[in-house]
Design a protein around this motif. Structure first.
Motif, PDB file in Angstrom:
ATOM      1  N   ARG A  70      34.267  43.794  46.786  1.00  0.00           N
ATOM      2  CA  ARG A  70      34.388  42.526  47.067  1.00  0.00           C
ATOM      3  C   ARG A  70      33.062  41.629  46.371  1.00  0.00           C
ATOM      4  NH1 ARG A  70      30.221  41.904  50.512  1.00  0.00           N
ATOM      5  NH2 ARG A  70      29.066  43.605  51.510  1.00  0.00           N
ATOM      6  N   ARG A  71      32.005  42.298  46.114  1.00  0.00           N
ATOM      7  CA  ARG A  71      30.778  41.623  45.439  1.00  0.00           C
ATOM      8  C   ARG A  71      31.349  41.415  43.903  1.00  0.00           C
ATOM      9  NH1 ARG A  71      26.035  45.117  47.926  1.00  0.00           N
ATOM     10  NH2 ARG A  71      27.239  46.117  49.658  1.00  0.00           N
ATOM     11  N   LEU A  72      31.915  42.122  43.288  1.00  0.00           N
ATOM     12  CA  LEU A  72      32.277  41.768  41.901  1.00  0.00           C
ATOM     13  C   LEU A  72      33.369  40.618  41.905  1.00  0.00           C
ATOM     14  CD1 LEU A  72      32.992  45.334  40.377  1.00  0.00           C
ATOM     15  CD2 LEU A  72      31.527  43.638  39.704  1.00  0.00           C
ATOM     16  N   LEU A  99      51.916  43.489  39.824  1.00  0.00           N
ATOM     17  CA  LEU A  99      52.048  44.944  40.011  1.00  0.00           C
ATOM     18  C   LEU A  99      51.822  45.126  41.526  1.00  0.00           C
ATOM     19  CD1 LEU A  99      49.356  45.654  37.057  1.00  0.00           C
ATOM     20  CD2 LEU A  99      51.634  46.363  37.491  1.00  0.00           C
ATOM     21  N   ALA A 100      51.704  46.596  41.991  1.00  0.00           N
ATOM     22  CA  ALA A 100      51.874  46.693  43.262  1.00  0.00           C
ATOM     23  C   ALA A 100      50.340  47.281  43.565  1.00  0.00           C
ATOM     24  CB  ALA A 100      52.735  47.706  43.789  1.00  0.00           C
ATOM     25  N   THR A 101      49.327  46.137  43.604  1.00  0.00           N
ATOM     26  CA  THR A 101      48.029  46.477  44.039  1.00  0.00           C
ATOM     27  C   THR A 101      47.396  45.233  44.621  1.00  0.00           C
ATOM     28  OG1 THR A 101      45.817  46.889  42.984  1.00  0.00           O
ATOM     29  CG2 THR A 101      47.492  45.879  41.771  1.00  0.00           C
ATOM     30  N   ASP A 102      46.310  45.307  45.511  1.00  0.00           N
ATOM     31  CA  ASP A 102      45.663  44.174  45.971  1.00  0.00           C
ATOM     32  C   ASP A 102      44.879  43.341  44.817  1.00  0.00           C
ATOM     33  OD1 ASP A 102      46.367  44.482  48.471  1.00  0.00           O
ATOM     34  OD2 ASP A 102      44.587  45.592  49.031  1.00  0.00           O
ATOM     35  N   TYR A 103      44.867  43.888  43.459  1.00  0.00           N
ATOM     36  CA  TYR A 103      44.041  43.236  42.542  1.00  0.00           C
ATOM     37  C   TYR A 103      45.035  43.095  41.114  1.00  0.00           C
ATOM     38  CZ  TYR A 103      40.787  45.066  45.818  1.00  0.00           C
ATOM     39  OH  TYR A 103      40.184  45.267  46.943  1.00  0.00           O
ATOM     40  N   PRO A 104      46.116  42.254  41.104  1.00  0.00           N
ATOM     41  CA  PRO A 104      47.240  42.180  40.110  1.00  0.00           C
ATOM     42  C   PRO A 104      46.504  41.387  38.858  1.00  0.00           C
ATOM     43  CG  PRO A 104      47.619  40.592  41.878  1.00  0.00           C
ATOM     44  CD  PRO A 104      46.336  41.439  42.390  1.00  0.00           C
ATOM     45  N   PHE A 105      45.340  42.081  38.478  1.00  0.00           N
ATOM     46  CA  PHE A 105      44.741  40.969  37.406  1.00  0.00           C
ATOM     47  C   PHE A 105      43.503  41.959  36.619  1.00  0.00           C
ATOM     48  CE2 PHE A 105      42.796  39.928  41.589  1.00  0.00           C
ATOM     49  CZ  PHE A 105      41.824  40.322  41.489  1.00  0.00           C
ATOM     50  N   THR A 106      43.074  41.552  35.573  1.00  0.00           N
ATOM     51  CA  THR A 106      42.022  41.730  35.119  1.00  0.00           C
ATOM     52  C   THR A 106      40.925  41.235  35.485  1.00  0.00           C
ATOM     53  OG1 THR A 106      43.031  42.925  33.038  1.00  0.00           O
ATOM     54  CG2 THR A 106      40.580  42.509  32.957  1.00  0.00           C
ATOM     55  N   LEU A 107      39.710  41.582  36.089  1.00  0.00           N
ATOM     56  CA  LEU A 107      38.453  40.721  36.578  1.00  0.00           C
ATOM     57  C   LEU A 107      37.677  40.981  35.224  1.00  0.00           C
ATOM     58  CD1 LEU A 107      37.329  39.523  39.032  1.00  0.00           C
ATOM     59  CD2 LEU A 107      35.593  41.277  39.182  1.00  0.00           C
ATOM     60  N   LEU A 108      37.295  39.606  35.011  1.00  0.00           N
ATOM     61  CA  LEU A 108      36.238  39.456  33.777  1.00  0.00           C
ATOM     62  C   LEU A 108      35.055  39.172  34.318  1.00  0.00           C
ATOM     63  CD1 LEU A 108      38.708  37.418  31.477  1.00  0.00           C
ATOM     64  CD2 LEU A 108      38.061  39.721  31.076  1.00  0.00           C
ATOM     65  N   ALA A 109      34.010  40.085  33.932  1.00  0.00           N
ATOM     66  CA  ALA A 109      32.582  39.947  34.338  1.00  0.00           C
ATOM     67  C   ALA A 109      31.754  40.708  33.309  1.00  0.00           C
ATOM     68  CB  ALA A 109      32.300  40.489  35.721  1.00  0.00           C
ATOM     69  N   ARG A 116      24.434  45.391  37.684  1.00  0.00           N
ATOM     70  CA  ARG A 116      23.526  44.983  38.714  1.00  0.00           C
ATOM     71  C   ARG A 116      24.013  45.106  40.268  1.00  0.00           C
ATOM     72  NH1 ARG A 116      23.931  39.991  40.759  1.00  0.00           N
ATOM     73  NH2 ARG A 116      25.077  39.102  39.182  1.00  0.00           N
ATOM     74  N   LEU A 117      25.271  44.952  40.414  1.00  0.00           N
ATOM     75  CA  LEU A 117      25.976  45.128  41.752  1.00  0.00           C
ATOM     76  C   LEU A 117      25.818  46.499  42.236  1.00  0.00           C
ATOM     77  CD1 LEU A 117      28.719  42.278  41.314  1.00  0.00           C
ATOM     78  CD2 LEU A 117      26.374  42.288  42.608  1.00  0.00           C
ATOM     79  N   LEU A 118      26.164  47.361  41.142  1.00  0.00           N
ATOM     80  CA  LEU A 118      26.253  48.721  41.530  1.00  0.00           C
ATOM     81  C   LEU A 118      24.676  49.221  41.905  1.00  0.00           C
ATOM     82  CD1 LEU A 118      28.326  50.014  38.493  1.00  0.00           C
ATOM     83  CD2 LEU A 118      28.791  50.330  41.209  1.00  0.00           C
ATOM     84  N   LEU A 119      23.692  48.674  41.240  1.00  0.00           N
ATOM     85  CA  LEU A 119      22.452  49.127  41.244  1.00  0.00           C
ATOM     86  C   LEU A 119      22.034  48.541  42.665  1.00  0.00           C
ATOM     87  CD1 LEU A 119      19.636  50.503  40.763  1.00  0.00           C
ATOM     88  CD2 LEU A 119      19.088  48.384  39.697  1.00  0.00           C
ATOM     89  N   ASP A 120      22.314  47.520  43.018  1.00  0.00           N
ATOM     90  CA  ASP A 120      22.092  46.870  44.474  1.00  0.00           C
ATOM     91  C   ASP A 120      22.642  47.867  45.418  1.00  0.00           C
ATOM     92  OD1 ASP A 120      21.014  44.667  43.369  1.00  0.00           O
ATOM     93  OD2 ASP A 120      22.675  43.217  43.734  1.00  0.00           O
ATOM     94  N   ARG A 121      23.694  48.250  45.281  1.00  0.00           N
ATOM     95  CA  ARG A 121      24.443  49.249  46.280  1.00  0.00           C
ATOM     96  C   ARG A 121      23.716  50.528  46.197  1.00  0.00           C
ATOM     97  NH1 ARG A 121      25.790  49.855  50.772  1.00  0.00           N
ATOM     98  NH2 ARG A 121      27.784  51.100  51.394  1.00  0.00           N
TER      99      ARG A 121
END
Length: 384
Positions: A70-72, A99-109, A116-121
């Motif tokens: 959700r942060r990404l 596609l059968a997923t909640d994320y039918p895309f490539t997320l570009l970041a 940074r977000l992984l380290l925050d977690r």
């Protein structure tokens, strides 16, 4: 107990070497399961450049478990399409939207955002990264592994994971081979500001007689450019990027600024094993391959989630998942290497063969089943 407290006690359940996306994901997942972790990295600070920029659907699904997805999503751009083009002509469209997923895309970041977000977690879960710590040696016995650092200190861990990249010290200390090779071409990698008909919701791969070029949008309004060349400059200038786009792109794109640039060469290698007793490998320490298809960081993060579950059960006395880690993850790496190798060799065919390649690709692009199969593979969903 993790980070400094565990380090001073010289004991922990798992020592993770390498604080890139793979090591950070593994650490966060282990901490969320209540496993003691020490995470170390030889770099004095984390990455601040974009490098890997595409996060696929399977990775977003996997990161849900450590509350990072959700942060990404708040910081990335959703790209539901990937197109291969010859100038202004579209040869093939890979549409993720069905596609059968909640994320039918490539997320570009940018990778720096992901880290940074992984380290925050990791920090939220009570962990941290111990930096400027260079691993010197590993000695394992029936009960655990002793890691000695260049600074003279030691850590005793029940398990050690090498997430320390292609030149992994952990892999070397474990005596695990890393067979494969490298490609002839070098690659330009740059983030630039563009004017003209640049994509804002898709990744575009241009195949031209002169070679390929990838153009992908980033959240700050800049664009990622990737292109193989015979001899890439160490710091590609605006003129270099402009010449590549003029020769290979759709026309009408103007580079106004280069915000960051580099060059790299690519290898295709898979470790002979992902485990040697109590020492394990994940991410680039276990496999490296062409960036074609955007699978590298994704595969490493997915390794980490699977390995976290295996190590959690192992520290509680059940070794079944740990015993299966190598046999489940290594075949996937070989498949990805094969796919990205095919894409790279197609993209870098000798100049006389490139027009024929484009004709064949255009024919394949009109076959719905082929489009769906490629979407499933590039999204990572085929590896569920």
């Amino acid at each position: 107990m993790t980070d400094t407290t565990a380090r001073n006690a010289h004991t922990t359940d798992v020592l993770v070497v390498g604080a890139g996306p793979t090591g950070l994901t593994l650490t966060a997942a282990l901490l969320s399961h209540g496993v003691r972790v020490v995470l170390v990295d030889k770099q004095a600070e984390g990455a601040n450049t974009s490098r890997a920029a595409g996060i696929n659907a399977r990775t977003l699904e996997a990161l849900e478990g450590i509350d990072v997805t959700r942060r990404l999503l708040k910081e990335g751009i959703e790209a539901p399409r990937f197109t291969i083009r010859d100038g202004a002509k579209t040869l093939l469209t890979v549409d993720f939207s069905g596609l059968a997923t909640d994320y039918p895309f490539t997320l570009l970041a940018p990778q720096s955002t992901t880290e940074r977000l992984l380290l925050d977690r990791v920090c939220e879960l009570g962990g941290d990264v111990l930096r400027a710590e260079t691993l010197a040696s590993l000695t394992q016995d029936a009960a655990g592994v002793t890691a000695t650092f260049a600074e003279g200190e030691t850590v005793r861990a029940r398990y050690v994971v090498g997430a320390d990249g292609m030149h992994s010290t952990v892999r070397e200390q474990a005596g695990i081979g890393f067979r494969g090779g490298s490609y002839e071409h070098s690659f330009v990698l740059a983030d630039v500001r563009l004017t003209g008909d640049a994509p804002t919701d898709e990744v575009r791969l241009f195949w031209a007689a002169e070679g390929l070029t990838v153009v992908a949008p980033l959240p700050d309004g800049s664009f990622r450019i990737v292109a193989p060349v015979d001899d890439a400059p160490e710091r590609p200038s605006r003129d270099v990027i402009q010449a590549l786009l003029d020769a290979r792109g759709p026309g009408g794109l103007t580079v106004t600024d280069v915000t960051w640039g580099s060059r790299f060469r690519i290898h295709h290698r898979v470790a002979d094993a992902y485990r040697a007793g109590r020492i394990l490998l994940a991410g680039d320490a276990a496999h490296v391959h062409s960036p074609a298809g955007g699978q590298g960081m994704n595969l490493g993060i997915q390794d980490a989630i699977v390995l976290a579950d295996a190590l959690t059960t192992a520290v509680n006395g059940d070794l079944e998942l740990l015993d299966r880690y190598d046999t489940t993850r290594r075949p996937i790496a070989h498949e990805v290497v094969e796919l990205t190798d095919r894409l790279t060799r197609l993209a870098t065919l000798p100049r006389p063969l490139r027009p024929l390649r484009n004709v064949v690709l255009g024919i394949v692009g009109r076959i719905p089943a082929a489009q769906r199969a490629l979407a499933s593979r590039l999204s990572g969903l085929v590896y569920r």
